[in-house]
Design a protein around this motif. Structure first.
Motif, PDB file in Angstrom:
ATOM      1  N   LEU A  76       0.799  -1.228   0.000  1.00  0.00           N
ATOM      2  CA  LEU A  76       0.000   0.000   0.000  1.00  0.00           C
ATOM      3  C   LEU A  76       0.834   1.283   0.000  1.00  0.00           C
ATOM      4  O   LEU A  76       0.309   2.359  -0.258  1.00  0.00           O
ATOM      5  CB  LEU A  76      -0.926   0.012   1.232  1.00  0.00           C
ATOM      6  N   VAL A  77       2.114   1.143   0.322  1.00  0.00           N
ATOM      7  CA  VAL A  77       2.938   2.351   0.453  1.00  0.00           C
ATOM      8  C   VAL A  77       3.077   3.039  -0.913  1.00  0.00           C
ATOM      9  O   VAL A  77       2.973   2.384  -1.941  1.00  0.00           O
ATOM     10  CB  VAL A  77       4.304   1.961   1.072  1.00  0.00           C
ATOM     11  N   TRP A  78       3.244   4.347  -0.887  1.00  0.00           N
ATOM     12  CA  TRP A  78       3.346   5.079  -2.154  1.00  0.00           C
ATOM     13  C   TRP A  78       4.677   5.826  -2.236  1.00  0.00           C
ATOM     14  O   TRP A  78       5.312   6.073  -1.211  1.00  0.00           O
ATOM     15  CB  TRP A  78       2.177   6.043  -2.310  1.00  0.00           C
ATOM     16  N   ASN A  79       5.062   6.130  -3.463  1.00  0.00           N
ATOM     17  CA  ASN A  79       6.296   6.907  -3.677  1.00  0.00           C
ATOM     18  C   ASN A  79       5.939   8.372  -3.851  1.00  0.00           C
ATOM     19  O   ASN A  79       4.862   8.683  -4.357  1.00  0.00           O
ATOM     20  CB  ASN A  79       7.001   6.431  -4.953  1.00  0.00           C
ATOM     21  N   GLY A  80       6.832   9.228  -3.474  1.00  0.00           N
ATOM     22  CA  GLY A  80       6.599  10.666  -3.665  1.00  0.00           C
ATOM     23  C   GLY A  80       5.441  11.149  -2.804  1.00  0.00           C
ATOM     24  O   GLY A  80       5.201  10.637  -1.714  1.00  0.00           O
ATOM     25  N   TYR A  81       4.698  12.128  -3.339  1.00  0.00           N
ATOM     26  CA  TYR A  81       3.615  12.733  -2.555  1.00  0.00           C
ATOM     27  C   TYR A  81       2.246  12.222  -3.005  1.00  0.00           C
ATOM     28  O   TYR A  81       2.031  11.979  -4.190  1.00  0.00           O
ATOM     29  CB  TYR A  81       3.668  14.259  -2.677  1.00  0.00           C
ATOM     30  N   ARG A  82       1.346  12.043  -2.026  1.00  0.00           N
ATOM     31  CA  ARG A  82      -0.022  11.602  -2.309  1.00  0.00           C
ATOM     32  C   ARG A  82      -0.980  12.673  -1.763  1.00  0.00           C
ATOM     33  O   ARG A  82      -0.671  13.310  -0.750  1.00  0.00           O
ATOM     34  CB  ARG A  82      -0.247  10.268  -1.585  1.00  0.00           C
ATOM     35  N   LYS A  83      -2.109  12.830  -2.426  1.00  0.00           N
ATOM     36  CA  LYS A  83      -3.065  13.873  -1.998  1.00  0.00           C
ATOM     37  C   LYS A  83      -3.912  13.369  -0.829  1.00  0.00           C
ATOM     38  O   LYS A  83      -4.456  12.261  -0.891  1.00  0.00           O
ATOM     39  CB  LYS A  83      -4.016  14.238  -3.154  1.00  0.00           C
ATOM     40  N   PHE A  84      -4.001  14.194   0.183  1.00  0.00           N
ATOM     41  CA  PHE A  84      -4.846  13.900   1.351  1.00  0.00           C
ATOM     42  C   PHE A  84      -5.785  15.066   1.573  1.00  0.00           C
ATOM     43  O   PHE A  84      -5.396  16.230   1.405  1.00  0.00           O
ATOM     44  CB  PHE A  84      -3.985  13.716   2.613  1.00  0.00           C
ATOM     45  N   ARG A 388      15.272  15.131   9.704  1.00  0.00           N
ATOM     46  CA  ARG A 388      16.567  14.904  10.348  1.00  0.00           C
ATOM     47  C   ARG A 388      16.984  13.446  10.275  1.00  0.00           C
ATOM     48  O   ARG A 388      17.721  12.944  11.112  1.00  0.00           O
ATOM     49  CB  ARG A 388      16.549  15.364  11.819  1.00  0.00           C
ATOM     50  N   ALA A 389      16.467  12.757   9.301  1.00  0.00           N
ATOM     51  CA  ALA A 389      16.819  11.341   9.145  1.00  0.00           C
ATOM     52  C   ALA A 389      17.168  11.015   7.698  1.00  0.00           C
ATOM     53  O   ALA A 389      17.238   9.859   7.318  1.00  0.00           O
ATOM     54  CB  ALA A 389      15.661  10.469   9.611  1.00  0.00           C
ATOM     55  N   GLY A 390      17.361  12.049   6.875  1.00  0.00           N
ATOM     56  CA  GLY A 390      17.797  11.830   5.491  1.00  0.00           C
ATOM     57  C   GLY A 390      16.704  11.362   4.555  1.00  0.00           C
ATOM     58  O   GLY A 390      16.999  10.810   3.506  1.00  0.00           O
ATOM     59  N   SER A 391      15.435  11.603   4.940  1.00  0.00           N
ATOM     60  CA  SER A 391      14.415  11.140   3.989  1.00  0.00           C
ATOM     61  C   SER A 391      13.565  12.236   3.377  1.00  0.00           C
ATOM     62  O   SER A 391      13.038  12.050   2.292  1.00  0.00           O
ATOM     63  CB  SER A 391      13.539  10.059   4.618  1.00  0.00           C
ATOM     64  N   CYS A 392      13.411  13.392   4.051  1.00  0.00           N
ATOM     65  CA  CYS A 392      12.478  14.379   3.491  1.00  0.00           C
ATOM     66  C   CYS A 392      13.129  15.307   2.458  1.00  0.00           C
ATOM     67  O   CYS A 392      12.442  15.881   1.639  1.00  0.00           O
ATOM     68  CB  CYS A 392      11.814  15.197   4.608  1.00  0.00           C
ATOM     69  N   GLY A 393      14.437  15.427   2.504  1.00  0.00           N
ATOM     70  CA  GLY A 393      15.150  16.198   1.490  1.00  0.00           C
ATOM     71  C   GLY A 393      15.206  17.697   1.745  1.00  0.00           C
ATOM     72  O   GLY A 393      15.788  18.440   0.961  1.00  0.00           O
ATOM     73  N   SER A 394      14.609  18.177   2.851  1.00  0.00           N
ATOM     74  CA  SER A 394      14.560  19.635   3.016  1.00  0.00           C
ATOM     75  C   SER A 394      15.906  20.247   3.403  1.00  0.00           C
ATOM     76  O   SER A 394      16.102  21.443   3.251  1.00  0.00           O
ATOM     77  CB  SER A 394      13.471  20.051   4.001  1.00  0.00           C
ATOM     78  N   CYS A 395      16.868  19.449   3.878  1.00  0.00           N
ATOM     79  CA  CYS A 395      18.170  20.023   4.275  1.00  0.00           C
ATOM     80  C   CYS A 395      19.199  19.902   3.160  1.00  0.00           C
ATOM     81  O   CYS A 395      20.397  20.071   3.399  1.00  0.00           O
ATOM     82  CB  CYS A 395      18.677  19.319   5.542  1.00  0.00           C
ATOM     83  N   GLU A 412      16.611   8.794  -0.147  1.00  0.00           N
ATOM     84  CA  GLU A 412      16.831   8.886  -1.592  1.00  0.00           C
ATOM     85  C   GLU A 412      18.191   9.500  -1.779  1.00  0.00           C
ATOM     86  O   GLU A 412      18.477  10.560  -1.211  1.00  0.00           O
ATOM     87  CB  GLU A 412      15.791   9.816  -2.244  1.00  0.00           C
ATOM     88  N   LYS A 413      19.037   8.842  -2.561  1.00  0.00           N
ATOM     89  CA  LYS A 413      20.397   9.343  -2.766  1.00  0.00           C
ATOM     90  C   LYS A 413      20.305  10.697  -3.472  1.00  0.00           C
ATOM     91  O   LYS A 413      19.693  10.815  -4.534  1.00  0.00           O
ATOM     92  CB  LYS A 413      21.166   8.323  -3.628  1.00  0.00           C
ATOM     93  N   PRO A 414      20.908  11.761  -2.895  1.00  0.00           N
ATOM     94  CA  PRO A 414      20.832  13.058  -3.584  1.00  0.00           C
ATOM     95  C   PRO A 414      21.687  13.068  -4.844  1.00  0.00           C
ATOM     96  O   PRO A 414      22.604  12.267  -4.984  1.00  0.00           O
ATOM     97  CB  PRO A 414      21.378  14.030  -2.543  1.00  0.00           C
ATOM     98  N   GLU A 415      21.347  13.976  -5.754  1.00  0.00           N
ATOM     99  CA  GLU A 415      22.138  14.157  -6.974  1.00  0.00           C
ATOM    100  C   GLU A 415      23.587  14.424  -6.591  1.00  0.00           C
ATOM    101  O   GLU A 415      23.844  15.014  -5.531  1.00  0.00           O
ATOM    102  CB  GLU A 415      21.643  15.411  -7.723  1.00  0.00           C
ATOM    103  N   SER A 416      24.522  14.034  -7.465  1.00  0.00           N
ATOM    104  CA  SER A 416      25.927  14.317  -7.124  1.00  0.00           C
ATOM    105  C   SER A 416      26.111  15.842  -7.109  1.00  0.00           C
ATOM    106  O   SER A 416      25.447  16.568  -7.851  1.00  0.00           O
ATOM    107  CB  SER A 416      26.871  13.652  -8.117  1.00  0.00           C
ATOM    108  N   GLY A 417      26.956  16.315  -6.228  1.00  0.00           N
ATOM    109  CA  GLY A 417      27.153  17.760  -6.126  1.00  0.00           C
ATOM    110  C   GLY A 417      26.259  18.387  -5.074  1.00  0.00           C
ATOM    111  O   GLY A 417      26.267  19.607  -4.883  1.00  0.00           O
ATOM    112  N   SER A 418      25.458  17.567  -4.370  1.00  0.00           N
ATOM    113  CA  SER A 418      24.684  18.103  -3.243  1.00  0.00           C
ATOM    114  C   SER A 418      24.638  17.055  -2.135  1.00  0.00           C
ATOM    115  O   SER A 418      24.968  15.887  -2.361  1.00  0.00           O
ATOM    116  CB  SER A 418      23.286  18.505  -3.689  1.00  0.00           C
TER     117      SER A 418
END
Ligand code: FAD
Length: 434
Positions: A76-84, A388-395, A412-418
């Motif tokens: 049931l889990v989804w990737n990316g964002y889902r509408k709620f 603060r666990a490397g999953s949301c990408g905001s930092c 999610e592995k960030p793009e190289s250079g970030s």
């Protein structure tokens, strides 16, 4: 038996016959006792065997149920964002609202582990880029129709009242309304109660830090587990007692959940014994008074000072570090001790130069310092953060030169250079675009 002895007595004559008869009687008695002993032993071992088989079966059933849950979760889990859709918004206390979020597609929700959070991407009018924030799920993880988060509007720091309140929490509190649609990432996070374990637990929280603890206590109650739970919650007074009725209901309906509420500044109308149990802050001295021993798994969540005082107190009480788990909603104030570094390894490891190019700050990163995010915040460089666990990408921050090492696997592995600054350290001198 007496007739056999008498016959022997007569046949063999005199005392020899009598002695022989009694010896035979003794042997028969011994044989009888031996048989009885063997039978009792057999019954005992059969019972034990059945008990072990039953326990093994129960464990197998539990493991199978957990596996089913995990398979169901994966399905049931989804990737990316889902509408709620915000199905319900309930004001809990001044400055705190609970939001019940139903999936807009109407499909069932994956179960999650009690203590985990969801990540929102908010498009807030007037703010140029999406704001990403995490909020712990505060209800039972067994609900498949909605997720609940409980959000406190973050006021400005006490020493900087001129600053605006928190962007995302104010948006939720002041502007999000029932019927609104929000973008949400699937539940995640490593701070959770392992439901496969039976170990007794102490849930310790202050203020809005209660959210993951409520989910844990709800999870235990939902499956009718008899696992021993001590639930300590601290607030200033009844006006700040988040989910008060729910907490009381949980404790009343489950004799294994021992609720202890502490008010640090009770109002005159707050009733001791009904609204709260102890005057003062939640502290380790209280645990020493109430808990039969220190042999528990401890889950902590609250503001920085609260977490520091509890974790220091637990350490002084002899609670091993491996039994203490914590979630920081803001900058981490409690850090797990790093494995001791051998003097030879530490010798010669010089400080590393970290340049924050946009802020124009050059700082020395010492071995043993936390993540690059913590280091930036300690040095007055503002980097956005969420989980603060490397999953949301905001930092995520661009690396202008140099490289990093990750201390835990990024979602999610960030793009190289970030790099995801919340979970990485500099490998050598580095220039970051922050
Ligand atoms: C895993 C996890 C779970 C969480 N669960 C919950 C939860 O269940 N409930 C909950 O309420 N929160 C929770 N949080 C916290 C939440 O994610 C947000 O961090 C919190 O709501 C504050 O976000 P904000 O956007 O409102 O504040 P921000 O805009 O990020 O502001 C934070 C603070 O900075 C101040 N500030 C504003 N401008 C400046 C400036 N120029 N300089 C310095 N300071 C400034 C603000 O006044 C505020 O005090 C959780 C966090 C994590 C990591």
């Amino acid at each position: 038996m007496q007739s056999i002895i008498d016959s022997l007595h007569r046949a063999l004559g005199g005392s020899v016959g009598l002695a022989f008869g009694y010896a035979l009687l003794g042997i028969l008695l011994l044989q009888g006792l031996l048989l009885l002993y063997i039978t009792i032993r057999r019954v005992y071992f059969e019972r034990e065997h059945q008990k072990h088989s039953r326990e093994r079966l129960q464990l197998l059933v539990k493991a199978a149920a957990m596996q089913c849950r995990e398979v169901e979760q994966a399905r049931l889990v989804w990737n990316g964002y889902r509408k709620f859709q915000v199905a319900k918004k309930v004001k809990e206390c001044d400055g705190v609202c609970a939001f019940y979020l139903a999936p807009h597609d109407g499909k069932p929700l994956p179960p999650y582990k009690p203590g985990q959070y969801i990540t929102f991407q908010l498009n807030i009018p007037g703010i140029g880029k999406p704001v990403v924030r995490c909020y712990s799920l505060s209800d039972s993880p067994h609900r498949t129709d909605y997720y609940r988060v409980t959000i406190k509007k973050e006021p400005p720091p006490p020493n900087r009242p001129e600053l605006p309140s928190g962007v995302a929490s104010s948006y939720f509190y002041d502007r999000v309304k029932e019927g609104d649609i929000l973008d949400v990432k699937a539940p995640g996070g490593n701070f959770f109660l392992d439901m496969a374990k039976e170990a007794p637990v102490v849930l310790v929280s202050g203020g809005v830090g209660v959210t993951p603890m409520l989910s844990m206590a709800n999870a235990i109650a939902a499956i009718g587990s008899k696992r021993e739970v001590w639930f300590f919650f601290g607030a200033r007074n009844r006006k700040e007692h988040i989910h008060k009725e729910e907490m009381a209901r949980l404790a009343a309906a489950n004799e294994n959940i021992h609720l202890h509420v502490c008010y640090s500044r009770p109002d005159a109308e707050d009733c001791k014994g009904t609204d709260y149990h102890h005057e003062g802050r939640v502290c380790v001295e209280l645990f020493k008074e109430l808990l039969p021993s220190n042999n528990y798994d401890y889950f902590l969540c609250g503001n920085g000072a609260f977490m520091k005082s509890i974790s220091d107190g637990l350490e002084a009480w002899g609670v091993p570090e491996k039994s203490v788990f914590f979630e920081a909603f803001g900058p981490a104030t409690v850090k797990k001790k790093a494995a001791p570094v051998a003097p030879a390894a530490e010798a010669g490891v010089a400080a590393i130069e970290v340049m924050f190019s946009r802020s124009g700050k050059k700082c020395q990163w010492q071995p043993g310092t936390g993540s690059l995010l913590d280091f930036a915040l300690e040095n007055g460089v503002r980097i956005d953060s969420g989980c603060r666990a490397g999953s949301c990408g905001s930092c995520l921050v661009a690396i202008k030169s140099g490289d990093v090492d990750y201390v835990s696997e990024p979602g999610e592995k960030p793009e190289s250079g970030s790099c995801l600054t919340c979970i990485c350290k500099p490998r050598g001198s580095i220039v970051l675009d922050a």
